[in-house]
Design an enzyme around this catalytic site. Sequence first.
Site, PDB file in Angstrom:
ATOM      1  N   ASP A   1      15.586 108.925  88.122  1.00  0.00           N
ATOM      2  CA  ASP A   1      16.147 107.623  88.660  1.00  0.00           C
ATOM      3  C   ASP A   1      16.958 106.914  87.541  1.00  0.00           C
ATOM      4  OD1 ASP A   1      16.530 105.786  90.378  1.00  0.00           O
ATOM      5  OD2 ASP A   1      14.532 104.627  90.345  1.00  0.00           O
TER       6      ASP A   1
ATOM      7  N   ASN B   1      21.559  98.205  93.153  1.00  0.00           N
ATOM      8  CA  ASN B   1      20.719  98.625  92.122  1.00  0.00           C
ATOM      9  C   ASN B   1      20.032  97.105  91.610  1.00  0.00           C
ATOM     10  OD1 ASN B   1      19.587 100.055  90.043  1.00  0.00           O
ATOM     11  ND2 ASN B   1      21.135 101.673  90.218  1.00  0.00           N
ATOM     12  N   ARG B   2      19.823  97.100  90.448  1.00  0.00           N
ATOM     13  CA  ARG B   2      18.768  96.004  90.052  1.00  0.00           C
ATOM     14  C   ARG B   2      19.462  95.009  89.216  1.00  0.00           C
ATOM     15  NH1 ARG B   2      16.060 100.952  89.612  1.00  0.00           N
ATOM     16  NH2 ARG B   2      14.168 100.953  91.080  1.00  0.00           N
TER      17      ARG B   2
ATOM     18  N   GLU C   1      24.326 108.036  94.191  1.00  0.00           N
ATOM     19  CA  GLU C   1      24.679 106.684  94.561  1.00  0.00           C
ATOM     20  C   GLU C   1      26.208 106.261  93.423  1.00  0.00           C
ATOM     21  OE1 GLU C   1      21.430 104.032  94.339  1.00  0.00           O
ATOM     22  OE2 GLU C   1      20.162 105.935  94.599  1.00  0.00           O
TER      23      GLU C   1
ATOM     24  N   HIS D   1      24.287 104.791 100.010  1.00  0.00           N
ATOM     25  CA  HIS D   1      22.964 105.436  99.231  1.00  0.00           C
ATOM     26  C   HIS D   1      22.560 106.462 100.306  1.00  0.00           C
ATOM     27  CE1 HIS D   1      19.177 105.082  97.871  1.00  0.00           C
ATOM     28  NE2 HIS D   1      19.306 103.986  97.057  1.00  0.00           N
TER      29      HIS D   1
END
Length: 381
Positions: free
Chosen positions: A273, A91-92, A343, A198
């Site tokens: 998302d 992820n981020r 995920e 994922h």
Amino acid sequence: MLYTAFVILGLLACVKFTAAEQYPFDVTEISAPDGSITAKFVSLGATMTELWVKDKYGKPRDVILGSDDNTLLLTDGAHPVFNAIVGRYANRIKNGTFSIPITKYPQPDGPNVYHIPTNDHNGQVTLHGGIYGWDRRNWTIMAQSPSSITYEHLDVADEGFPGNVTAYVTHSVFNDGILKTVVHANATEKTPIMLTQHIYWNLDAFQDGADDILDHHLVVDASRVIALDGNAVPTGEFVDVTGTPLDFRQERKIGARWNNTDGLCEVGCQGYDNTWVYDKLEDTEGTWIGTSLRSDLSGIKVDISTNQPAVQVYTARYLDIPRKSVHGGPSKVYGRWPGVAIEQQGYIDAINTPEWNVDQIYYPGRNFEWSSTYHFSVVPS
Ligand SMILES: *[C@@H]1O[C@H](CO)[C@@H](O)[C@H](O)[C@H]1NC(C)=O
Ligand SMILES: *[C@@H]1O[C@H](CO)[C@@H](O)[C@H](O)[C@H]1NC(C)=O
Ligand SMILES: *[C@@H]1O[C@H](CO)[C@@H](O)[C@H](O)[C@H]1NC(C)=O
Ligand SMILES: *[C@@H]1O[C@H](CO)[C@@H](O)[C@H](O)[C@H]1NC(C)=O
Ligand SMILES: *[C@@H]1O[C@H](CO)[C@@H](O)[C@H](O)[C@H]1NC(C)=O
């Protein structure tokens, strides 16, 4: 004794290799003894490339997105991260920057501040471990049996994270339609680790005229999602899902409130998302189910339990990628919302959100453990 030897030989013969496919695109197939589930993997990313389970008519369907040409996993510019193990930090990460110990606003040139290449949101964010995350790395087969495969990856910190990390993933299938994935990772120095698998699901496998997942039914056992800023990184707040299209505590079709999801995934974007924070953690009896997905058309249902505290649900916006032939490709592409990625993971960017008190720093003596169990069944109509 002789009988045992024959059984073992017979079992070994079930592990199929496709000689034409070269490492890291070597294909390994595993099957449950009762034939209820069969999966294929490539060494690149320890990636699952096919997953066959039976529909309500008893006919197998391949319920995950992918390509007939697995080399696209490495070269496809769209980089959907089809079904790989994602790390070292999934992820981020805000501005691709963090410090150890973690701080809310790491000074760019401060001590123990690390910068990872940014590859998302116009260079504002690192997504899925950097330019070359674990999904685009060679993994090595360590062990295998007719029903399981173990890969190892040594991450030598060439994306800028501190310390080496060694990861082991074991994918196993069991009778009664069960897939289990377990990852262990250990580090030589203090480093963040946050992983996911994922998988993009389409439980109809593009049969019966179904081209998207809007009619799939979803349950997510979570009353909160992580609030995001304009770069899809956490503000530190949580959103209560009550009364919003994010509430999947009761089973709902993914598309049922589609027209009310504007801006939930991003500005001007319909769909999801988001990261849901589970209300419970996996219990020792293994009876808890975090997320459940099913389709009326195929009758296939998957119940997912995990040791992870959160789950990202991503309704792939538009994947302009040729479908697998078993999904009607390559003349057709995976178009709008062709799959849903589910995920299981940690709190996203907790390494820039100290107010959560979520410790994602691992070191010798503190190893990282990730596991998820996917149980398939059919719901007759
Ligand atoms: C983002 O990181 C870069 C280094 O990669 C740094 O130069 C910049 O100042 C950082 N931005 C903020 C807002 O901290
Ligand atoms: C991965 O495997 C390919 C094919 O064997 C090889 O060309 C490449 O150098 C390997 N990459 C790494 C980082 O080991
Ligand atoms: C990390 O791995 C590299 C490559 O194998 C090795 O040269 C280095 O010594 C390792 N570092 C540590 C701290 O283990
Ligand atoms: C990681 O685990 C493997 C397997 O248990 C072990 O061989 C290795 O020494 C461990 N590395 C560290 C840094 O703990
Ligand atoms: C969403 O809006 C479109 C266009 O107005 C409409 O065709 C569709 O039926 C709506 N979907 C739902 C689930 O309300």
